[in-house]
Write a protein that holds these residues in place. Sequence first.
Motif, PDB file in Angstrom:
ATOM      1  N   HIS A 244       0.887  -1.154   0.000  1.00  0.00           N
ATOM      2  CA  HIS A 244       0.000   0.000   0.000  1.00  0.00           C
ATOM      3  C   HIS A 244       0.928   1.209   0.000  1.00  0.00           C
ATOM      4  O   HIS A 244       1.805   1.318   0.860  1.00  0.00           O
ATOM      5  CB  HIS A 244      -0.879  -0.006   1.260  1.00  0.00           C
ATOM      6  CG  HIS A 244      -1.646   1.273   1.450  1.00  0.00           C
ATOM      7  ND1 HIS A 244      -2.878   1.499   0.895  1.00  0.00           N
ATOM      8  CD2 HIS A 244      -1.328   2.412   2.115  1.00  0.00           C
ATOM      9  CE1 HIS A 244      -3.288   2.713   1.223  1.00  0.00           C
ATOM     10  NE2 HIS A 244      -2.364   3.291   1.958  1.00  0.00           N
TER      11      HIS A 244
ATOM     12  N   LEU B 215       1.883   5.167   0.307  1.00  0.00           N
ATOM     13  CA  LEU B 215       1.546   6.520   0.754  1.00  0.00           C
ATOM     14  C   LEU B 215       2.718   7.392   0.305  1.00  0.00           C
ATOM     15  O   LEU B 215       3.679   7.620   1.043  1.00  0.00           O
ATOM     16  CB  LEU B 215       1.330   6.571   2.267  1.00  0.00           C
ATOM     17  CG  LEU B 215       1.070   7.961   2.879  1.00  0.00           C
ATOM     18  CD1 LEU B 215       0.062   8.765   2.086  1.00  0.00           C
ATOM     19  CD2 LEU B 215       0.638   7.844   4.332  1.00  0.00           C
TER      20      LEU B 215
ATOM     21  N   ASP C 254       2.048  11.735  -5.547  1.00  0.00           N
ATOM     22  CA  ASP C 254       1.502  11.233  -6.815  1.00  0.00           C
ATOM     23  C   ASP C 254       2.579  11.057  -7.882  1.00  0.00           C
ATOM     24  O   ASP C 254       2.578  10.075  -8.621  1.00  0.00           O
ATOM     25  CB  ASP C 254       0.431  12.199  -7.349  1.00  0.00           C
ATOM     26  CG  ASP C 254      -0.883  12.054  -6.591  1.00  0.00           C
ATOM     27  OD1 ASP C 254      -1.070  11.011  -5.943  1.00  0.00           O
ATOM     28  OD2 ASP C 254      -1.701  12.987  -6.644  1.00  0.00           O
TER      29      ASP C 254
ATOM     30  N   ALA D 150       5.444  12.255   1.255  1.00  0.00           N
ATOM     31  CA  ALA D 150       4.149  12.467   0.618  1.00  0.00           C
ATOM     32  C   ALA D 150       3.646  13.900   0.776  1.00  0.00           C
ATOM     33  O   ALA D 150       2.665  14.287   0.145  1.00  0.00           O
ATOM     34  CB  ALA D 150       3.125  11.491   1.183  1.00  0.00           C
TER      35      ALA D 150
ATOM     36  N   LYS E 192       0.001  14.970   0.930  1.00  0.00           N
ATOM     37  CA  LYS E 192      -0.759  13.721   0.984  1.00  0.00           C
ATOM     38  C   LYS E 192      -0.700  13.058   2.370  1.00  0.00           C
ATOM     39  O   LYS E 192      -1.389  12.077   2.613  1.00  0.00           O
ATOM     40  CB  LYS E 192      -0.283  12.754  -0.097  1.00  0.00           C
ATOM     41  CG  LYS E 192      -0.747  13.184  -1.497  1.00  0.00           C
ATOM     42  CD  LYS E 192      -0.542  12.101  -2.510  1.00  0.00           C
ATOM     43  CE  LYS E 192      -1.524  10.944  -2.321  1.00  0.00           C
ATOM     44  NZ  LYS E 192      -1.279   9.845  -3.284  1.00  0.00           N
TER      45      LYS E 192
ATOM     46  N   SER F 290      -2.270  13.468   4.878  1.00  0.00           N
ATOM     47  CA  SER F 290      -3.493  13.919   5.547  1.00  0.00           C
ATOM     48  C   SER F 290      -3.868  12.910   6.629  1.00  0.00           C
ATOM     49  O   SER F 290      -3.375  11.774   6.644  1.00  0.00           O
ATOM     50  CB  SER F 290      -4.626  14.012   4.526  1.00  0.00           C
ATOM     51  OG  SER F 290      -4.906  12.714   4.025  1.00  0.00           O
TER      52      SER F 290
ATOM     53  N   GLN G 261      -6.673  11.433   6.854  1.00  0.00           N
ATOM     54  CA  GLN G 261      -7.364  10.334   6.170  1.00  0.00           C
ATOM     55  C   GLN G 261      -6.358   9.329   5.605  1.00  0.00           C
ATOM     56  O   GLN G 261      -6.507   8.110   5.777  1.00  0.00           O
ATOM     57  CB  GLN G 261      -8.247  10.876   5.039  1.00  0.00           C
ATOM     58  CG  GLN G 261      -9.450  11.683   5.482  1.00  0.00           C
ATOM     59  CD  GLN G 261      -9.116  13.123   5.889  1.00  0.00           C
ATOM     60  OE1 GLN G 261      -7.953  13.527   5.910  1.00  0.00           O
ATOM     61  NE2 GLN G 261     -10.138  13.900   6.231  1.00  0.00           N
ATOM     62  N   ASN G 262      -5.329   9.830   4.925  1.00  0.00           N
ATOM     63  CA  ASN G 262      -4.356   8.919   4.310  1.00  0.00           C
ATOM     64  C   ASN G 262      -3.502   8.204   5.355  1.00  0.00           C
ATOM     65  O   ASN G 262      -3.104   7.051   5.149  1.00  0.00           O
ATOM     66  CB  ASN G 262      -3.464   9.682   3.331  1.00  0.00           C
ATOM     67  CG  ASN G 262      -4.196  10.000   2.037  1.00  0.00           C
ATOM     68  OD1 ASN G 262      -5.227   9.388   1.727  1.00  0.00           O
ATOM     69  ND2 ASN G 262      -3.688  10.949   1.283  1.00  0.00           N
TER      70      ASN G 262
ATOM     71  N   LYS H  96      -5.571   5.372   6.569  1.00  0.00           N
ATOM     72  CA  LYS H  96      -5.603   4.263   5.597  1.00  0.00           C
ATOM     73  C   LYS H  96      -4.353   3.392   5.736  1.00  0.00           C
ATOM     74  O   LYS H  96      -4.441   2.158   5.776  1.00  0.00           O
ATOM     75  CB  LYS H  96      -5.680   4.816   4.167  1.00  0.00           C
ATOM     76  CG  LYS H  96      -7.079   5.201   3.732  1.00  0.00           C
ATOM     77  CD  LYS H  96      -7.067   5.607   2.262  1.00  0.00           C
ATOM     78  CE  LYS H  96      -8.257   6.508   1.959  1.00  0.00           C
ATOM     79  NZ  LYS H  96      -8.118   7.235   0.703  1.00  0.00           N
ATOM     80  N   ALA H  97      -3.194   4.032   5.785  1.00  0.00           N
ATOM     81  CA  ALA H  97      -1.939   3.276   5.915  1.00  0.00           C
ATOM     82  C   ALA H  97      -1.919   2.513   7.236  1.00  0.00           C
ATOM     83  O   ALA H  97      -1.524   1.337   7.297  1.00  0.00           O
ATOM     84  CB  ALA H  97      -0.750   4.228   5.816  1.00  0.00           C
TER      85      ALA H  97
ATOM     86  N   SER I  84      -3.498  17.975   9.487  1.00  0.00           N
ATOM     87  CA  SER I  84      -3.066  18.055   8.093  1.00  0.00           C
ATOM     88  C   SER I  84      -1.561  18.306   8.047  1.00  0.00           C
ATOM     89  O   SER I  84      -0.943  18.688   9.050  1.00  0.00           O
ATOM     90  CB  SER I  84      -3.786  19.203   7.401  1.00  0.00           C
ATOM     91  OG  SER I  84      -3.399  20.428   7.992  1.00  0.00           O
TER      92      SER I  84
END
Lengths: 271, 271
Positions: free
Chosen positions: A101, A103, A106, A128, A131, A133, A135-136, A139-140, B133
């Motif tokens: 996965h 992180l 882009d 990142a 990125k 954030s 939220q991210n 996820k990780a 953030s």
Amino acid sequence: MADTVWPSCAKSLKGVILDMCGVLYDSGEGDGVAIPGSIEAVRKLKASDLKLRFCTNESQASRDKFVAKLQRLGFDISVEEVFSPAPAAVAVLKQRGLRPHLLVYDALLPEFDSVNKSDPNCVVIGDAAEKFSYQNMNKAFRVLIGLEKPVLFSLGKGKYYKEMDGLKLDVGVYMKALEYACDVEAEVIGKPAASFFQCVLNDMVLQSHEVMMIGDDLVNDVGGAQQCGMKGVQVRTGKYRPSDQNHPTVVADGTVDDLAQAVDMILSGRC
Amino acid sequence: MADTVWPSCAKSLKGVILDMCGVLYDSGEGDGVAIPGSIEAVRKLKASDLKLRFCTNESQASRDKFVAKLQRLGFDISVEEVFSPAPAAVAVLKQRGLRPHLLVYDALLPEFDSVNKSDPNCVVIGDAAEKFSYQNMNKAFRVLIGLEKPVLFSLGKGKYYKEMDGLKLDVGVYMKALEYACDVEAEVIGKPAASFFQCVLNDMVLQSHEVMMIGDDLVNDVGGAQQCGMKGVQVRTGKYRPSDQNHPTVVADGTVDDLAQAVDMILSGRC
């Protein structure tokens, strides 16, 4: 002007490894700006009989794009001369049959095109930036905490770097965050990992005592190189801070104003 | 059903401290939901001769708003019975003449209304969730790194908590990130800090061996209470995970399915 300190490694020097951001250029909007004297310094090194490689923890762009940026800034540099963490990570993932996965920024994603990313059984984080954030990060974290034995790779472990508008947090800070969340120790791919420096030395076909590393990061450039047996010299550009000279564990073999001065010292006395 | 383990502290028990999220209720959208049996369990404790306090690391809302939510869920609870980190932090800041840069959830800001926040000389982080953030982390980092001696306060040091849609990273993870970035050790205000538990014991006018702490967080609730000399009991709700029972350093004095079972055990045998 601050004092110059220079190692007495003399005529044995056969190669130089240069850190990039903070040594060659300062990053920021667009391509950033070359640090005065560094384009000419690289040219002088290339005209000498010393072997030259570049070693970066840059993980915000693919190596191709990153080198193209340096070329636009005026540097004589090619992709083959540059060592960066993402290609090294891809090699490790394939060797161990791991599905990441990611992180990462882009622009770094293309480096991982050839890697199977379905049903992830590890996490790879790079620099990142925006990125990172909440939220991210969640996820990780959820991927890691869902694994019987969490495996986390970090493309470098830097604390922060300097852009034109100020200091910014680097990937190491988020590595520590996920390490704590999951009770896991990350595997660092990039500086200061000895395996990463050794890849560069192998490519140069030189022994560590024959090579000098020049960087702005005391721990990751200077300390990492010293751990491998190289001389480590710090420049007072980029993320250099005066307090680096009182670091509890790392003492640079040399400290100079900038790359231009370092190269003049190297070429005048051959170290 | 998993095994029940219960401490043999018998008739000496004179008070109970309850963690809130994961013991009384599960958070999530809106007010979250009460954990089955917990409203009645609190009512039974209040009807007994045991002293009762609530102790939370909640830092996403002011204490008033937080208690109002619990009341809406059906709990018999008042503000005076609840100990949370933000009021404790305000006391410390005023005592030491510190002016904080705050990285906290918007709803917590009113707790700090009475504190001078100009020209900050420390950073306070709470469970800021989406406010963690990259931009906000950089802001907090720049305040810290700009101080001669960085001072960082963290409202708790939890790793993660459970909301209805999954596990989420808690403030401790971002505390570790800033600690690493700035080479500083945060001062934790909230569980598991002994000073925080001691405030609760003082308010109860009880000795630690007379009190039992019940929580879902093995390290911060159970381990923290044990460090102060209390018995620590873990419930299998909230963030409980089976692997908690193999934790390298913390062993709960008791493990039960939920608060309802814990209270029945307490009241049937008085422990």
